[in-house]
Design a protein around this motif. Structure first.
Motif, PDB file in Angstrom:
ATOM      1  N   GLY A 182       6.530   7.326  -3.962  1.00 38.52           N
ATOM      2  CA  GLY A 182       6.710   6.870  -2.589  1.00 38.52           C
ATOM      3  C   GLY A 182       6.911   5.358  -2.512  1.00 38.52           C
ATOM      4  N   LEU A 183       7.313   4.903  -1.321  1.00 37.52           N
ATOM      5  CA  LEU A 183       7.480   3.468  -1.064  1.00 37.52           C
ATOM      6  C   LEU A 183       6.134   2.969  -0.528  1.00 37.52           C
ATOM      7  N   HIS A 184       5.302   2.489  -1.443  1.00 32.14           N
ATOM      8  CA  HIS A 184       3.916   2.159  -1.092  1.00 32.14           C
ATOM      9  C   HIS A 184       3.862   0.817  -0.345  1.00 32.14           C
ATOM     10  N   PRO A 185       3.114   0.762   0.773  1.00 28.28           N
ATOM     11  CA  PRO A 185       3.117  -0.483   1.558  1.00 28.28           C
ATOM     12  C   PRO A 185       2.396  -1.650   0.876  1.00 28.28           C
ATOM     13  N   VAL A 217       2.101   7.806  -1.554  1.00 25.50           N
ATOM     14  CA  VAL A 217       1.987   7.006  -0.330  1.00 25.50           C
ATOM     15  C   VAL A 217       3.354   6.387  -0.049  1.00 25.50           C
ATOM     16  N   CYS A 218       3.828   6.565   1.172  1.00 28.51           N
ATOM     17  CA  CYS A 218       5.217   6.181   1.448  1.00 28.51           C
ATOM     18  C   CYS A 218       5.371   5.730   2.892  1.00 28.51           C
ATOM     19  N   VAL A 219       6.056   4.609   3.067  1.00 29.95           N
ATOM     20  CA  VAL A 219       6.267   4.085   4.424  1.00 29.95           C
ATOM     21  C   VAL A 219       7.476   4.712   5.103  1.00 29.95           C
ATOM     22  N   ALA A 220       8.267   5.494   4.364  1.00 31.01           N
ATOM     23  CA  ALA A 220       9.556   5.923   4.923  1.00 31.01           C
ATOM     24  C   ALA A 220       9.439   7.077   5.925  1.00 31.01           C
ATOM     25  N   HIS A 221       8.484   7.981   5.729  1.00 29.50           N
ATOM     26  CA  HIS A 221       8.287   9.122   6.643  1.00 29.50           C
ATOM     27  C   HIS A 221       9.583   9.883   6.916  1.00 29.50           C
ATOM     28  N   CYS A 222      10.294  10.233   5.872  1.00 29.14           N
ATOM     29  CA  CYS A 222      11.553  10.985   6.036  1.00 29.14           C
ATOM     30  C   CYS A 222      11.244  12.418   6.476  1.00 29.14           C
TER      31      CYS A 222
END
Ligand code: V47
Length: 394
Positions: free
Chosen positions: A128-131, A81-86
């Protein structure tokens, strides 16, 4: 033409250069002089892969002789889960997206204990960068791993994750790194560097840590005694100038801190990413990048040919083009496989040794900091998977 430089080692007589533009570069390499930006560009633009490879191999053999390193490790990705959406990434997901996962602490520790039974000396952990996960979750992961697997090196969290943790925990980068070190982190992997140039980052990883921030975090990590690796993601929209500038920025920081352990060029895998229209880098580009990296990064001890990403066949050939390490057994790989990698996720120690021997090199199992591992002093680890998992003709 054959290289005729006077005063060079007798081996230089073996060097055949088809592209005359490489002659002055060969002179510098054989004299042990540092290459500059223009040399990097010339090497990249030349089709004379064999001459570039010969020179890189010369440097590699001066440092490591015939040895090729590998390790027994396990990758663990706690969450995707990641906020970056690269755009470059096929691994990261929104929390509610199909396939999104976050391991419970016990699940991570269980995977790690399995790794110990397989003889792993390293856990490579990125995610991932989890929110919603607090920094404390990651500290707890590390404390639990150190307690359960005290002999295993924890190579965890990229500079990008460190920057994110600092933000959510409202700590300085230094204090974030110190907290992780205190919880058990032993070193940092090299991911997230991509290409430092802002033009490229704006397209491939718009909301990610900037190139300058990545370098600053690496500097701080080295200052607090955490060594790290470094990477470069190539084969997407970057120019040769941007690649060479990236390599030289790493070299400059290494001059300052001497904190980088290994450099790993990462070939872009476009499938399922926001850049799926791009073609995959070619084998020629893979080998050229290994060679140019070895030649420009004269203050890096190790250049890794990461077999998962290059394929075992290209990684094996890279051992004659400047690389001195194949990376490890890995076991579970998600970042490349979500992006269409067709390699296995696991290879056995025996297979790695076989690839290395077939390339005429001598395999040496290493730990994360490249100290030889003496298995005769360790309890035997049961073979978990068949050596036939990876079938390759060498
Ligand atoms: O940070 C993400 C890259 C990295 C894609 O330090 C992609 O020993 C290609 O850093 N295609 C993670 N690359 C892997 C990494 C690594 C691997 C092995 C060893 C070490 C080490 C580090 O992979 C990411 C990013 O740069 N990546 N998506 C993709 N579609």
């Amino acid at each position: 033409m054959t290289h005729q430089n006077s005063g060079t080692a007798s081996r230089a007589a073996e060097l055949v250069i088809d592209d005359a533009r490489l002659m002055p570069i060969a002179d510098k390499v054989l004299a042990g002089e540092r290459l500059n930006f223009d040399d990097g560009i010339t090497l990249y633009r030349s089709a004379d892969l064999l001459a570039a490879g010969w020179l890189a191999n010369y440097v590699r053999e001066q440092r490591h002789g015939n040895v090729c390193f590998f390790n027994v490790n396990r990758h663990i990705n706690p969450t995707n889960v990641c906020v970056a959406h690269c755009k470059l990434c096929a691994f990261g997901r929104s929390p509610e997206a199909p396939g999104a996962y976050t391991y419970a602490l016990e699940e991570i520790w269980q995977r790690a204990e399995e790794g110990v039974r397989e003889g792993a000396t390293e856990f490579h952990m990125v995610g991932g960068l989890h929110p919603d996960l607090p920094f404390e979750y990651f500290l707890e992961v590390m404390r639990g791993l150190k307690k359960r697997c005290p002999g295993v090196h924890l190579k965890a969290f990229t500079m990008v994750e460190i920057g994110y943790f600092a933000r959510i925990a409202k700590l300085s980068i230094r204090d974030t790194l110190l907290a992780l070190k205190d919880a058990g982190v032993d070193s940092l992997p090299g991911g997230g560097a991509e290409i430092f140039d802002p033009r490229v980052r704006k397209v491939i990883c718009d909301h990610k840590t900037s190139g300058q921030q990545w370098l600053n975090i690496a500097r701080t990590a080295h200052e607090v005694g955490l060594r790290s690796n470094a990477t470069m993601l190539y084969g997407h929209i970057e120019t040769e100038e941007e690649r060479v500038a990236h390599l030289l920025a790493l070299r400059e920081l290494q001059d300052e801190t001497h904190g980088f352990v290994a450099f790993i060029p990462l070939a872009f895998h476009p499938e399922n990413t926001g850049l799926a229209h791009l073609p995959k880098p070619t084998g020629f580009a893979d080998l050229k990048t290994i060679a140019v990296s070895r030649l420009l990064l004269d203050n890096f001890e190790h250049i890794k040919a990461y077999w998962i990403m290059l394929t075992p066949r290209i990684a094996q050939i890279a051992l004659r083009f400047g690389a001195d390490d194949l990376d490890g057994t890995v076991v579970e790989e998600k970042i490349y496989h979500d992006a269409g990698a067709t390699t296995e996720q696991f290879t056995s120690r025996a297979q790695l040794e076989r690839l290395i021997r077939a390339a005429g090199r001598v395999p040496v199992e290493r730990d994360t900091l490249y100290r030889p591992v003496d298995r005769s002093k360790m309890p035997p680890s049961p073979a978990r998977r068949s050596d036939a998992t990876l079938s390759i003709i060498v």
